[in-house]
Scaffold this active site. Structure first.
Site, mmCIF file in Angstrom:
data_model
loop_
_atom_site.group_PDB
_atom_site.id
_atom_site.type_symbol
_atom_site.label_atom_id
_atom_site.label_comp_id
_atom_site.label_asym_id
_atom_site.label_seq_id
_atom_site.Cartn_x
_atom_site.Cartn_y
_atom_site.Cartn_z
ATOM 1 C CD GLU A 165 -2.762 -1.223 2.426
ATOM 2 O OE1 GLU A 165 -2.711 -0.389 3.248
ATOM 3 O OE2 GLU A 165 -3.400 -2.438 2.594
ATOM 4 C CG ASN A 176 -0.657 -7.154 -1.214
ATOM 5 O OD1 ASN A 176 -1.386 -7.543 -2.106
ATOM 6 N ND2 ASN A 176 -1.000 -7.032 -0.191
ATOM 7 C CG HIS A 223 -9.738 -5.902 0.847
ATOM 8 N ND1 HIS A 223 -10.323 -7.049 1.736
ATOM 9 C CD2 HIS A 223 -8.827 -5.697 0.980
ATOM 10 C CE1 HIS A 223 -9.133 -7.478 2.262
ATOM 11 N NE2 HIS A 223 -8.087 -6.668 1.902
ATOM 12 C CD GLU A 242 -4.647 -7.942 1.687
ATOM 13 O OE1 GLU A 242 -5.683 -7.231 2.251
ATOM 14 O OE2 GLU A 242 -3.506 -7.723 1.861
ATOM 15 C CG ASP A 268 -12.838 -9.178 2.207
ATOM 16 O OD1 ASP A 268 -12.850 -8.128 1.246
ATOM 17 O OD2 ASP A 268 -12.197 -8.942 2.983
HETATM 18 O O1 G3I Z 1 -4.132 -7.429 18.794
HETATM 19 C C1 G3I Z 1 -5.195 -6.443 19.502
HETATM 20 C C2 G3I Z 1 -5.528 -7.309 20.668
HETATM 21 O O2 G3I Z 1 -4.594 -7.277 21.705
HETATM 22 C C3 G3I Z 1 -6.808 -6.378 21.153
HETATM 23 O O3 G3I Z 1 -7.325 -6.914 22.195
HETATM 24 C C4 G3I Z 1 -8.033 -6.203 20.019
HETATM 25 C C5 G3I Z 1 -8.951 -5.238 20.289
HETATM 26 O O4 G3I Z 1 -9.504 -4.702 19.168
HETATM 27 O O5 G3I Z 1 -7.275 -5.598 18.863
HETATM 28 C C6 G3I Z 1 -6.311 -6.308 18.478
HETATM 29 O O6 G3I Z 1 -5.586 -5.771 17.260
HETATM 30 C C7 G3I Z 1 -6.453 -5.880 16.191
HETATM 31 C C8 G3I Z 1 -5.553 -6.741 15.238
HETATM 32 O O7 G3I Z 1 -6.342 -6.492 13.774
HETATM 33 C C9 G3I Z 1 -5.409 -7.995 15.444
HETATM 34 O O8 G3I Z 1 -6.546 -8.757 15.350
HETATM 35 C C10 G3I Z 1 -6.773 -4.411 15.651
HETATM 36 O O9 G3I Z 1 -7.555 -3.724 16.575
HETATM 37 C C11 G3I Z 1 -7.494 -4.477 14.379
HETATM 38 O O10 G3I Z 1 -7.264 -3.144 13.897
HETATM 39 C C12 G3I Z 1 -6.398 -5.312 13.392
HETATM 40 O O11 G3I Z 1 -7.158 -5.084 12.125
HETATM 41 C C13 G3I Z 1 -6.243 -6.067 10.997
HETATM 42 C C14 G3I Z 1 -6.141 -4.920 10.068
HETATM 43 O O12 G3I Z 1 -5.486 -5.500 8.796
HETATM 44 C C15 G3I Z 1 -5.465 -3.641 10.492
HETATM 45 O O13 G3I Z 1 -5.173 -2.780 9.303
HETATM 46 C C16 G3I Z 1 -7.278 -6.851 10.432
HETATM 47 O O14 G3I Z 1 -7.461 -7.972 11.388
HETATM 48 C C17 G3I Z 1 -6.607 -7.301 9.268
HETATM 49 O O15 G3I Z 1 -7.632 -8.275 8.589
HETATM 50 C C18 G3I Z 1 -6.366 -6.409 8.315
HETATM 51 O O16 G3I Z 1 -5.812 -6.825 7.085
HETATM 52 C C19 G3I Z 1 -5.433 -5.890 6.066
HETATM 53 C C20 G3I Z 1 -4.263 -6.321 5.350
HETATM 54 O O17 G3I Z 1 -3.075 -6.444 6.234
HETATM 55 C C21 G3I Z 1 -3.620 -5.368 4.279
HETATM 56 N N1 G3I Z 1 -4.863 -4.899 3.288
HETATM 57 C C22 G3I Z 1 -6.064 -4.392 4.033
HETATM 58 C C23 G3I Z 1 -6.458 -5.602 5.025
HETATM 59 C C24 G3I Z 1 -7.741 -5.196 5.720
HETATM 60 O O18 G3I Z 1 -7.784 -3.926 6.331
#
Ligand code: G3I
Length: 346
Positions: free
Chosen positions: A160, A201, A237, A265, A267
């Site tokens: 990105e 990516n 996405h 990715e 969906d």
């Molecule tokens: O790890 C913490 C945890 O300790 C806490 O309790 C919890 C409470 O909300 O948050 C956890 O962190 C989260 C993390 O995922 C792990 O689960 C974050 O809040 C959350 O924002 C994070 O989201 C991820 C996101 O990337 C962040 O930008 C998504 O799971 C993940 O699917 C998403 O993936 C991205 C790709 O890497 C890049 N392209 C876009 C895609 C979708 O956004």
């Protein structure tokens, strides 16, 4: 017999109706591939899925992971904030669990991601001295890609780095290091793992637009100058009923540069609640994405961004939207699952 080819001897693809066109129910031949991975393998492709280490204790989840998918991308567990939360303090426990699972199940690993502005620890984002930031990036790539040397088939080296108008994203890397940081990251990744294929990516690059034009120009320049790049990932996405019309043409123009292209990715979200018509449209949309990839010889894999709607990131980010994946909240098959298997040639 490949385990992905076992099980059903005959199956019926559920009828789906999109725009008045019925997807005719099809009886599969006795040896037809009936999983995503097996169907993709009939054309030499991988069908992967994003997985969190925490999912691996869920037996129902793991059952689907291992019967349906031939590739794995760690959804979050290889990101900088997880692997190097403090300078020089590396933690590979979660990602190692995913890689071990993939190895055990003979699933191809896509490493995600080495250089990204998000999920980046504060100590990196706060660096203002170019030499210090360059040293931090170099160490991170050397240690993480080095740790997984020989085990990761494809790395999302940079994620990105462009925005929709085709300009560079205003990240700490761009601000402090300038345009050359992407090239530098690819060279560092090649040095750390010479056998991994190295990908750029991004999202909103699935169709032909200013964003994908900019990425295309960068890839062309890298290829011309011998900067090590092997592949381009298109996150995909997407939104039900609103696919870019020119995904195939866009994939083809990147492939013409000699790089592999991958849907990384996937969906396809919808406004909730889901209903029969929306699920039918979604099935048609998954079919279109698969068809676009299959039409491009260098499109080597399709990865969906989690197994089921229960794990999807979508509802947490887009209020009122969701139901974006191939299995529902109960992990039951959705119409898009059969449509995808059929489109893959199963
Ligand atoms: O790890 C913490 C945890 O300790 C806490 O309790 C919890 C409470 O909300 O948050 C956890 O962190 C989260 C993390 O995922 C792990 O689960 C974050 O809040 C959350 O924002 C994070 O989201 C991820 C996101 O990337 C962040 O930008 C998504 O799971 C993940 O699917 C998403 O993936 C991205 C790709 O890497 C890049 N392209 C876009 C895609 C979708 O956004």
């Amino acid at each position: 017999m490949n385990r992905h080819r076992m099980a059903l001897t005959a199956a019926t693809v559920s009828a789906a109706v999109a725009g008045g066109i019925a997807l005719v129910a099809t009886a599969m031949a006795s040896d037809a591939a009936t999983s995503l991975g097996a169907a993709a393998a009939t054309s030499g492709r991988t069908f992967g899925v994003a997985v969190a280490a925490g999912n691996l204790t869920d037996q129902q989840y793991v059952g689907l992971l291992d019967t349906q998918f031939t590739g794995i991308t760690p959804e979050n567990d290889m990101k900088w904030e997880v692997t190097e939360p403090a300078p020089g303090d590396f933690d590979f426990a979660a990602a190692d669990a995913i890689v071990a699972h993939a190895k055990d199940q003979n699933q191809e690993v896509r490493g995600h991601t080495l250089v990204w502005h998000s999920q980046l620890p504060g100590y990196v984002a706060a660096l203002t001295d170019p030499a210090e930031l360059q040293a931090a990036v170099d160490r991170h790539i050397a240690e993480v890609a080095g740790h997984y040397r020989g085990q990761v088939a494809y790395w999302d080296v940079v994620n990105e780095a462009f925005v929709d108008d085709g300009s560079r994203r205003d990240s700490v890397f761009q601000q402090v290091l300038g345009d050359g940081y992407i090239e530098s990251a690819f060279r560092a990744a090649r040095a750390a793992d010479p056998d991994a294929k190295l990908c750029y990516n991004d999202f909103n690059t699935e169709g032909v637009n200013a964003h994908s034009d900019a990425v295309l120009a960068m890839v062309e320049d890298f290829v011309d100058r011998g900067v090590p790049i092997d592949c381009v990932g298109f996150q995909a996405h997407l939104i039900t009923g609103a696919l870019p019309p020119d995904i195939q043409a866009n994939l083809a123009r990147f492939a013409a540069l000699g790089v592999e292209v991958q849907i990384t990715e996937l969906d396809i979200r919808m406004q909730l609640p889901a209903d029969e018509a929306k699920l039918a449209q979604q099935a048609a949309d998954y079919r279109s994405v698969v068809a676009a990839c299959l039409a491009v010889e260098k499109c080597s894999s399709i990865t969906v961004w989690q197994v089921s709607d229960r794990e999807s990131w979508v509802p947490g980010v887009f209020a009122g939207q969701g139901a974006a994946l191939l299995f529902d909240e109960q992990r039951a098959e959705k119409p898009a699952l059969a449509a995808t298997v059929a489109a893959l040639g199963g």
